[in-house]
Motif scaffolding. Structure first.
Motif, PDB file in Angstrom:
ATOM      1  N   VAL A   6       0.854  -1.182   0.000  1.00 47.75           N
ATOM      2  CA  VAL A   6       0.000   0.000   0.000  1.00 47.75           C
ATOM      3  C   VAL A   6       0.891   1.233   0.000  1.00 47.75           C
ATOM      4  CG1 VAL A   6      -1.739   1.335   1.256  1.00 47.75           C
ATOM      5  CG2 VAL A   6      -1.891  -1.167   1.179  1.00 47.75           C
ATOM      6  N   ASN A 168     -10.093  -0.296  -2.454  1.00 45.42           N
ATOM      7  CA  ASN A 168     -10.141  -1.477  -1.579  1.00 45.42           C
ATOM      8  C   ASN A 168     -11.131  -2.499  -2.102  1.00 45.42           C
ATOM      9  OD1 ASN A 168      -8.321  -0.312   0.193  1.00 45.42           O
ATOM     10  ND2 ASN A 168      -9.819   0.127   1.792  1.00 45.42           N
ATOM     11  N   TYR A 188      -3.189   4.824  -2.867  1.00 48.64           N
ATOM     12  CA  TYR A 188      -4.233   5.749  -2.435  1.00 48.64           C
ATOM     13  C   TYR A 188      -3.844   7.182  -2.804  1.00 48.64           C
ATOM     14  CZ  TYR A 188      -5.899   2.051   0.824  1.00 48.64           C
ATOM     15  OH  TYR A 188      -6.366   0.903   1.392  1.00 48.64           O
ATOM     16  N   PHE A 252      -7.220   2.140   5.267  1.00 53.84           N
ATOM     17  CA  PHE A 252      -6.159   1.134   5.401  1.00 53.84           C
ATOM     18  C   PHE A 252      -6.549   0.110   6.461  1.00 53.84           C
ATOM     19  CE2 PHE A 252      -1.882   0.006   7.306  1.00 53.84           C
ATOM     20  CZ  PHE A 252      -1.549  -0.909   6.313  1.00 53.84           C
TER      21      PHE A 252
END
Length: 456
Positions: A6, A168, A188, A252
């Motif tokens: 991520v 997600n 992101y 997250f």
């Protein structure tokens, strides 16, 4: 073992704290946290060759990565893992981290929201089809913020970029269909300007939520006309940025919870980092200008390995260490051409830290903007026509003008100068060796810079 990478665009290391990002702070406390990770550039184009291919931006002619098969000296993390039998997928809403710049190399599936979102297509139509010298384009440009808000309302999007929650969902749907080991990368965009977090997050940091047009107007003013920003407006900009970071924190955490509910998390290596940081008033700037202040270069770097305990590691690492760290954690050999090294060596006490971290930006100005940061905190910044600055950032972390040590010519300044000169020369030789990305003069590049707010 699965791999989840991520990356958060524009996330400063200091925002991973209990007040702004408590869930991410708790995640870092239970993992290997590298507290001195240095981005290898102050922007997405400068950082993603480091993250995905362990290559310095300045070592490649142009932007992005070369075409697959055209340069045997470059291999991506995704290509390496796919060769090992991993299913691979990437999810991004940043042009400069997309397939347009060949970051789809090695990914069996690449969701590039920037090319699919209705708002993105609408803005691209305006950029591509209207005469930029004509009255209609100039009118739209003059009311850009209000037009953006209208576009957002018309298309049902309350954000400039596709939200982390949506990425997600897409990634989890893909994971649900996997039967073998997988590597998923999510990038992101929420913490990237303009800061326009949902109202419930704005209420945590502001007296009341701001309208979408006001959020975007503040962002453009702080990024392009910071000298006009008032003290109250800087407070609002900081609050909006923190609200976006808080939103990222929740998303997250939601991603990890969803993987845990599926029984996947206990067999997943999770790496959390950012491509660069952000300025929210420091040095008279907002965003991430082509400069090398600590707020732009210091990023979080957290590795959660199912078979490793928690630890805080203070030695200096770099984003070029990301790919070698992941392969090392999986027990795989790193690609010989990668510039970085596994950060697990630091965690295991085998080394004390990377002696130098280098950062570069800008072929068109011959990489005259660059930086060298030594493991002991001494740092040399070259800002082209703006001059050189030398700081001991452990002693003077604010990097104020009065903290500049260049006038004193300390021995550290001479050592950093030699190291940075050697780095620039090596990068020049590597570029001349044939590694070619997308030409920075390509019209697509200018369009993408405008889309992301770097150009007015």
């Amino acid at each position: 073992m699965n791999v989840l990478l991520v990356t958060v665009d524009s996330l400063r290391a200091d925002r991973v704290n209990p007040e702004v990002m408590p869930a991410t702070r708790a995640f870092a406390d239970d993992a290997l946290e590298f507290t001195e990770c240095v981005a290898n550039g102050p922007s997405t184009p400068a950082s993603f060759p480091a993250i995905h291919a362990s290559r310095y931006f300045a070592s490649i002619e142009g932007l992005g990565l070369p075409e697959p098969g055209r340069d045997d000296a470059i291999r991506t993390l995704a290509e390496t893992l796919r060769e090992e039998g991993y299913a691979t997928a990437g999810y991004t809403d940043n042009h400069f981290a997309s397939g347009s710049y060949r970051y789809d190399r090695g990914f069996g599936e690449m969701y590039d929201a920037s090319g699919a979102a209705e708002a993105g297509r609408l803005k691209q139509f305006v950029q591509s089809n209207l005469d930029k010298d004509g009255p209609l384009f100039k009118t739209i440009e003059a009311v850009y913020n209000r037009a953006d808000a209208v576009f957002a309302s018309a298309t049902g999007n309350d954000s400039e970029y596709e939200r982390a929650e949506s990425l997600n969902d897409r990634a989890l749907g893909w994971v649900d269909d996997r039967e073998n080991e997988w590597f998923a990368w999510l990038h992101y965009m929420d913490a990237h300007h303009p800061y326009e977090a949902p109202d419930e997050y704005q209420r945590e940091f502001l007296d009341e939520p701001l309208p979408l047009a006001r959020c975007r107007g503040l962002s453009r003013k702080g990024t392009h006309h910071p000298e006009e920003v008032t003290d109250r407006e800087w407070e609002l900009i900081r609050g909006l940025y923190d609200a976006e970071c808080a939103y990222v924190d929740d998303q997250f955490a939601a991603l990890l919870d969803a993987l845990d509910d599926r029984g996947e998390l206990d067999d997943t290596l999770v790496v959390f980092t950012a491509d660069h940081g952000e300025l929210v008033g420091e040095h008279g700037h907002a965003g991430h200008p082509p400069e090398f202040w600590e707020g732009v270069l210091r990023v979080p770097f957290v590795v959660a390995h199912p078979d490793r305990g928690a630890a805080t590691v203070d030695g200096q690492v770099r984003l070029i260490d990301a790919a070698p760290t992941i392969t090392d954690a999986l027990g795989l050999d790193a690609f010989d051409g990668w510039e970085g090294a596994s950060a697990l060596d630091l965690a295991d006490g085998e080394v004390e830290g990377r002696e130098y971290a280098f950062a570069d930006v800008g072929r068109q100005i011959e990489y005259a903007r660059c930086c060298a940061r030594r493991a002991d905190g001494w740092k040399l910044l070259r800002h082209a026509d703006d001059g050189e600055f030398c700081f001991d950032v452990r002693e003077t972390p604010d990097e104020r003008p009065e903290d500049d040590r260049t006038g004193e010519s300390p021995p550290e300044y001479a050592e950093l100068s030699r190291a940075l000169d050697d780095h620039r020369e090596r990068m020049r030789r590597m570029r001349e060796g044939g590694s070619r990305g997308i030409d920075e003069d390509d019209e697509m590049v200018e369009d993408h810079l405008k889309d992301l707010g770097y150009m007015e």
